[in-house]
Design a protein around this motif. Structure first.
Motif, PDB file in Angstrom:
ATOM      1  N   VAL A  86       0.894  -1.297   0.067  1.00  0.00           N
ATOM      2  CA  VAL A  86       0.088   0.009  -0.055  1.00  0.00           C
ATOM      3  C   VAL A  86       0.747   1.485   0.131  1.00  0.00           C
ATOM      4  N   PHE A  87       0.458   2.095  -0.976  1.00  0.00           N
ATOM      5  CA  PHE A  87       1.141   3.597  -0.874  1.00  0.00           C
ATOM      6  C   PHE A  87       0.222   4.674  -0.390  1.00  0.00           C
ATOM      7  N   ALA A 107       5.776   0.613 -10.865  1.00  0.00           N
ATOM      8  CA  ALA A 107       4.482   0.842 -11.249  1.00  0.00           C
ATOM      9  C   ALA A 107       4.036   1.969 -10.440  1.00  0.00           C
ATOM     10  N   PHE A 108       4.094   2.393  -9.290  1.00  0.00           N
ATOM     11  CA  PHE A 108       3.627   3.437  -8.512  1.00  0.00           C
ATOM     12  C   PHE A 108       4.360   4.653  -8.865  1.00  0.00           C
ATOM     13  N   VAL A 161       2.323   7.985 -10.661  1.00  0.00           N
ATOM     14  CA  VAL A 161       2.240   9.341 -10.168  1.00  0.00           C
ATOM     15  C   VAL A 161       3.311  10.456 -10.915  1.00  0.00           C
ATOM     16  N   ALA A 162       3.804   9.886 -11.961  1.00  0.00           N
ATOM     17  CA  ALA A 162       4.914  10.678 -12.512  1.00  0.00           C
ATOM     18  C   ALA A 162       4.158  12.131 -13.245  1.00  0.00           C
ATOM     19  N   ARG A 165      17.531   2.348  -4.946  1.00  0.00           N
ATOM     20  CA  ARG A 165      18.150   2.999  -6.319  1.00  0.00           C
ATOM     21  C   ARG A 165      17.243   3.423  -7.440  1.00  0.00           C
ATOM     22  N   LEU A 166      16.041   2.614  -7.486  1.00  0.00           N
ATOM     23  CA  LEU A 166      15.019   3.020  -8.292  1.00  0.00           C
ATOM     24  C   LEU A 166      14.124   4.351  -7.865  1.00  0.00           C
ATOM     25  N   LEU A 167      14.197   4.454  -6.455  1.00  0.00           N
ATOM     26  CA  LEU A 167      13.547   5.586  -6.063  1.00  0.00           C
ATOM     27  C   LEU A 167      14.372   7.004  -6.271  1.00  0.00           C
ATOM     28  N   LYS A 168      15.701   6.687  -6.070  1.00  0.00           N
ATOM     29  CA  LYS A 168      16.757   7.896  -5.944  1.00  0.00           C
ATOM     30  C   LYS A 168      16.860   8.170  -7.677  1.00  0.00           C
TER      31      LYS A 168
END
Length: 480
Positions: A316-317, A345-346, A350-351, A374-377
Motif C-alpha cells: 500500500v502507498f 508501477a507506482f 504518479v509521474a 536505487r530506483l527511487l533515487k
C-alpha cells in the motif's frame, strides 16, 4: 479439751436475700434458723452468689441443653480447624505484618487478654506469630500505640510533641514562605525554638505531608493547548532521551508540525547539542510541502485456494496530506524483486502529477532492498527508513490497514487471489472518493473542494451508492 463436733449448717442464699431486703427475721425463724444467725444476716455483707439455672431444669430439658451445647461445640471446633488450616497454608504470622494504627493493636491486645483465660500466654503468642518482645512493647504504651519515628520518653534526644508542633507551625506559616526548609531549621535554632538538623525537618515534612506555601503564585495552567489551523503554521522543537540496552543514552532532536503532527526533520545523537536546533530548522524549511511525502507498508490476508489456506500480501502507498491510497495486486511471495516492480508501477502512476513525491517512508523490512532504493533515487525520490520497532511513526498507513480489514476484508471469505484483489480495489475506490476524514474537514482524499451547502435537501435528491455488495454505502446529492 472440749471439742465442738456440731456441723455448721448452710442456708439457701435466697432466704438470706429475703431477710436483708425486708429487714424481718421472722421468715428465717419460722424455718428453724436461730435468731442470732438471722440477725447476723442483717449486719454482715453478703458474698456474691452465682446461681446455676440448670439446677431448676428437668431431665429432658437438661438433655436438650447438652445436645445443643455439643452441636455448638462441634461447630466451633470445625471453624477453629478451618482457621488454623488457612493460617498454616498461607503462612500467616503477625511477625511479618505491620500494624501502624493504634486501634488495630488494641483489638489484638484485647483478643490476647480474652484468650489468656483459657490458654497460657506463650501458647496464644505462638499461634498468632507475635513475639513476646513486641507484645511487651505494646503493653508498655508510653507514647501511644501509633507508629512514630521516635518516643521522647524512651529517647530523650528525640523531638517532643511541642517541638514537632513548632516545626509544623513554622513550615506552614505564611511568614516564612520565602525561607527554604534547610535555612528555616537554622533560623529556629537561632530563635531558640527547636534544635534539630535540616534533615529532621525534611523528614517530618515528608512523613506528615506538610505542604509549604509557594514562593510565587503562578497563573493557572491552560486547559486548551496550542492548535494550528493549517499546515506549517506552528512548528515545535522536541528533544527526547532514550535509554539504550547497553546502558548508554541517545538524544533524539525533532521538528514537528503542529497541524499535521508530521516530523519535518530529526537527528539521533549520542549527546545533547544545543546547536542542532538551527540545522534542523534549515532541513525542515527545505521542504515544507506535505504533498511530496508518501509512505508505504505491507498487509496480509489469508485466502482459500486450491492448495489450501494461503497468505496473500498487498503493498500500500499513501499520500500523507490527502490520505489518498494506492494498492498493488496481491502476491504469495513478496520478495524484493516484486517490491521493486510494484514501486516502478507506482512511480509511473504518479509521474504526471503536479506534486511529484520527493520522500517515501518505509519500515526496515528486508524486502526494501538496494534495487528498491536505487530506483527511487533515480526518480528523484528519497527513501526514508523508520527506526527499529517504531510503527507509530508510520501511523497513518497502519491505520488504513486496520480500516480495510475491519470494514471490508473481515466480512468476507476470500476465495483466491483475484477475489481479494477485487475487494481491495473496490474498498480503495470508496476510500479515495467517498470516505470522509476529520483532518481534511470531512472531505474524501480525492476531493479538493467541499460540496455546496443546502438548507433543505429532499429525499429524492439523495443518491445512495453501494460498495462491496451493499456492505458499505455512501450518500451524495444528485446533480441538478
Amino acid at each position: 479439751m472440749y471439742k465442738n463436733t456440731r456441723k455448721q449448717r448452710s442456708y439457701d442464699h435466697r432466704l438470706k436475700e429475703l431477710v436483708r431486703s425486708t429487714g424481718n427475721i421472722d421468715f428465717a425463724i419460722q424455718r428453724g434458723v436461730p435468731r442470732s444467725t438471722a440477725r447476723g444476716w442483717l449486719t454482715k455483707n453478703m458474698s456474691d452468689v452465682i446461681t446455676v439455672d440448670a439446677l431448676d431444669m428437668s431431665l429432658v430439658e437438661l438433655q436438650c441443653e447438652v445436645v445443643e451445647l455439643r452441636r455448638r461445640n462441634s461447630g466451633l471446633i470445625a471453624l477453629l480447624r478451618l482457621i488454623i488450616t488457612v493460617m498454616k497454608v498461607t503462612h500467616f504470622t503477625l511477625s511479618q505484618i505491620r500494624l501502624p494504627q493504634e486501634a488495630q493493636k488494641l483489638r489484638v491486645l484485647q483478643a490476647i487478654e480474652y484468650s489468656r483465660a483459657h490458654f497460657p500466654l506463650k501458647t496464644v503468642l505462638r499461634v498468632i506469630g507475635l513475639s513476646y518482645g513486641r507484645y511487651r512493647e505494646w503493653k508498655r504504651n508510653e507514647c501511644g500505640l501509633e507508629d512514630l519515628p521516635s518516643c521522647p520518653r524512651s529517647s530523650p534526644h528525640q523531638l517532643t510533641a511541642a517541638e514537632t508542633r513548632t516545626i509544623h507551625e513554622m513550615v506552614t506559616s505564611e511568614k516564612y514562605r520565602h525561607v527554604p526548609t534547610g535555612t528555616l531549621a537554622r533560623l529556629a535554632e537561632r530563635l531558640g525554638k527547636v534544635f534539630a538538623s535540616p534533615s529532621t525537618w525534611y523528614r517530618l515534612v515528608r512523613i506528615h505531608k506538610w505542604r509549604r506555601l509557594q514562593q510565587r503564585i503562578y497563573p493557572a495552567k491552560p486547559k486548551v493547548g496550542i492548535r494550528a489551523t493549517r499546515t506549517n503554521e506552528i512548528w515545535h522543537v522536541d528533544t527526547s532521551f532514550v535509554r539504550l540496552v547497553n546502558g548508554g543514552r541517545a538524544c533524539i532532536h525533532a521538528v514537528i508540525d503542529n497541524y499535521s503532527r508530521r516530523i519535518l526533520a530529526w537527528r539521533v545523537l549520542d549527546r545533547f547539542e544545543p546547536g542542532i536546533t538551527a540545522r534542523l530548522f534549515l532541513d525542515a524549511s527545505q521542504d515544507t510541502t506535505v504533498g511530496t511525502l508518501w509512505a508505504c507498508d505491507f498487509f496480509s490476508k489469508r485466502a482459500i485456494t486450491r492448495r489450501g489456506l494461503v497468505d496473500l500480501y498487498v503493498l500500500v502507498f499513501m499520500h500523507l496530506e490527502t490520505r489518498e491510497v494506492l494498492a498493488t495486486p496481491s502476491t504469495r511471495n513478496p520478495d524484493s524483486a516484486w517490491v521493486t516492480k510494484q514501486t516502478k508501477a507506482f512511480v509511473n502512476l504518479v509521474a504526471d502529477r503536479e506534486q511529484k513525491p520527493t520522500y517515501l517512508i518505509h519500515d526496515r523490512d528486508k524486502k526494501f532492498s538496494t534495487d528498491f532504493k536505487r530506483l527511487l533515487k533515480n526518480e528523484g525520490i528519497q527513501p526514508k527508513r523508520l527506526p527499529i520497532r517504531s510503527p507509530n511513526l508510520n501511523a497513518r498507513v497502519e491505520r488504513f490497514v486496520q480500516t480495510i480489514k475491519y470494514e471490508a476484508l473481515n466480512h468476507f471469505i476470500e476465495f483466491g487471489q483475484r477475489y481479494l484483489d477485487y475487494l481491495v480495489s473496490e474498498f480503495v475506490s470508496y476510500y479515495n472518493k467517498h470516505r470522509a476524514h476529520s483532518s481534511r474537514e470531512y472531505l474524501p482524499p480525492c476531493c479538493a473542494e467541499p460540496p455546496p451547502e443546502f438548507e433543505v435537501i429532499k429525499l429524492n435528491e439523495i443518491h445512495c451508492e453501494e460498495h462491496l455488495g451493499g456492505l458499505i454505502k455512501s450518500y451524495e446529492r444528485i446533480a441538478a
